[in-house]
Design a protein around this motif. Sequence first.
Motif, mmCIF file in Angstrom:
data_model
loop_
_atom_site.group_PDB
_atom_site.id
_atom_site.type_symbol
_atom_site.label_atom_id
_atom_site.label_comp_id
_atom_site.label_asym_id
_atom_site.label_seq_id
_atom_site.Cartn_x
_atom_site.Cartn_y
_atom_site.Cartn_z
ATOM 1 N N SER A 121 -7.111 0.201 -2.219
ATOM 2 C CA SER A 121 -6.185 -0.125 -1.137
ATOM 3 C C SER A 121 -6.597 -1.397 -0.417
ATOM 4 N N ARG A 122 -7.879 -1.571 -0.226
ATOM 5 C CA ARG A 122 -8.363 -2.793 0.424
ATOM 6 C C ARG A 122 -8.062 -4.018 -0.429
ATOM 7 N N ARG A 123 -8.252 -3.896 -1.721
ATOM 8 C CA ARG A 123 -7.967 -5.038 -2.593
ATOM 9 C C ARG A 123 -6.473 -5.333 -2.645
ATOM 10 N N GLN A 158 -4.286 -4.753 -0.217
ATOM 11 C CA GLN A 158 -3.942 -5.375 1.056
ATOM 12 C C GLN A 158 -4.380 -6.839 1.080
#
Length: 223
Positions: free
Chosen positions: A46-48, A50
């Motif tokens: 999810s961080r990547r 975003q």
Amino acid sequence: MPSLRRRTLLTLAVAAVGGWALRGAQAWDESLLHSQMASRFGAAGSRRLQAWLEMLRTQSGLSVAQQLQAVNAFWNQQLLASEDLQIWNETDYWATPLESLGKGAGDCEDFVIGKFVSLVRLGVPAQNMRLIYVRARMGGIGSTQSIAHMVLGFYETPQAEPLVLDNLVSSIQLASLRTDLTPVFSFNAQGIYVRGERSAPSDRINRWQDLQQRMRKEGFDAL
């Protein structure tokens, strides 16, 4: 991509580029992208994701030169270079950008797909890019060891010398400066190119339909 088979690469890649070029930038369902990423790959994915979406928003409207630099750097930094057998337990798997970001790893065609999709999303004409199959010399000057590899070429004009976006070398360089690469063929929606000349049309294949279906389920619009 040591296990790359030329025939498989050729048919898959040509079909893929044809689909993107016909549709151009798409209206993505970012909410679905986020939910798919979270459920399949967790917080790190999810961080990547975003970070990718933020990069695309930041680059929107900037010059193509800036977009090329930003997109090339993003994918080279976000993915670890690996092989399909290790990542997917398959000999030749074309990952969607979401899958590549979810795993945080990819082989050479996954880097190229991510960069290509990003640039098309930013409005770079698909016909100005080609996926280029090369032999990449490893081990420095004088070495005879080489691997099958794929890079993305950007052509400012149809006859221009391409700029090479590669995961093996971080900087974007003119093709003439990449003496470690020996081109075999390249392709885009307009066809297959051998020694700079178009040699065959770009036809669709059924396997590309499967990739499109996976991307639609993830939240990408139909290609």
